[in-house]
Write an enzyme that holds these catalytic residues in place. Structure first.
Site, PDB file in Angstrom:
ATOM      1  N   CYS A  51       0.832  -1.212   0.000  1.00  0.00           N
ATOM      2  CA  CYS A  51       0.000   0.000   0.000  1.00  0.00           C
ATOM      3  C   CYS A  51       0.868   1.264   0.000  1.00  0.00           C
ATOM      4  O   CYS A  51       2.031   1.244   0.403  1.00  0.00           O
ATOM      5  CB  CYS A  51      -0.891   0.019   1.234  1.00  0.00           C
ATOM      6  SG  CYS A  51      -1.974  -1.401   1.400  1.00  0.00           S
ATOM      7  N   GLU A  53       0.755   3.808   1.957  1.00  0.00           N
ATOM      8  CA  GLU A  53       1.195   4.205   3.293  1.00  0.00           C
ATOM      9  C   GLU A  53       2.541   3.551   3.628  1.00  0.00           C
ATOM     10  O   GLU A  53       3.434   4.175   4.201  1.00  0.00           O
ATOM     11  CB  GLU A  53       0.183   3.772   4.362  1.00  0.00           C
ATOM     12  CG  GLU A  53      -1.172   4.407   4.233  1.00  0.00           C
ATOM     13  CD  GLU A  53      -2.151   3.545   3.432  1.00  0.00           C
ATOM     14  OE1 GLU A  53      -1.780   3.075   2.328  1.00  0.00           O
ATOM     15  OE2 GLU A  53      -3.285   3.371   3.895  1.00  0.00           O
ATOM     16  N   CYS A  89      -1.771  -1.752   7.200  1.00  0.00           N
ATOM     17  CA  CYS A  89      -1.134  -0.425   7.290  1.00  0.00           C
ATOM     18  C   CYS A  89      -1.332   0.196   8.662  1.00  0.00           C
ATOM     19  O   CYS A  89      -0.447   0.877   9.169  1.00  0.00           O
ATOM     20  CB  CYS A  89      -1.682   0.498   6.206  1.00  0.00           C
ATOM     21  SG  CYS A  89      -0.998   0.128   4.582  1.00  0.00           S
TER      22      CYS A  89
HETATM   23 ZN   LIG Z   1      -2.777  -0.739   3.490  1.00  0.00          ZN
END
Ligand SMILES: [Zn+2]
Length: 131
Positions: A51, A53, A89
């Protein structure tokens, strides 16, 4: 004043998301004014997708910065809905981002809200839990 919505929206076009077509971008603002960026990077083996992040925060640490240097975290999702970090995340951010650092999250319409890790993951797992 920096328009983070426009920056994030432009940055999200760099996401590698051929499977979901869900483009996400993140910008970490550091105390010295540095902006560290990240986008989601997908993979044909879905489970190794990373991801925005995490690509962003991994780069912050790679550049030699740490939690204390981060003053704000921005996130953008190419969606009409208000996005929020996934569970993976949240745990990643819990360890590497100050729990009271503002996290400003935008959708593609420019709607935004501000939250913190304290709100997103109130009982996050820490190294103390390993003792
Ligand atoms: Zn994520």
């Amino acid at each position: 004043m920096t328009n983070y919505f426009e920056k994030l929206k432009l940055l999200s076009t760099k996401a590698y998301a051929p499977y979901s077509n869900f483009h996400v971008s993140a910008i970490c603002l550091l105390a010295d004014g540095t902006e560290v960026k990240g986008v989601n990077i997908e993979n044909a083996a879905y489970s190794v997708t990373i991801c925005a992040e995490r690509t962003c925060l991994a780069q912050v640490y790679t550049l030699g910065y740490q939690k204390k240097d981060i003053i704000k975290f921005f996130l953008y999702t190419d969606s009409n809905q208000q996005g929020s970090p996934c569970g993976t995340c949240r745990q990643f951010l819990w360890e590497l981002l100050g729990h009271d650092v503002p996290i400003e999250i935008y959708n593609q319409k420019g709607d935004s809200y501000v939250t913190t890790m304290q709100d997103l993951l109130p009982y996050g797992f820490t190294k103390e839990d390993l003792e």
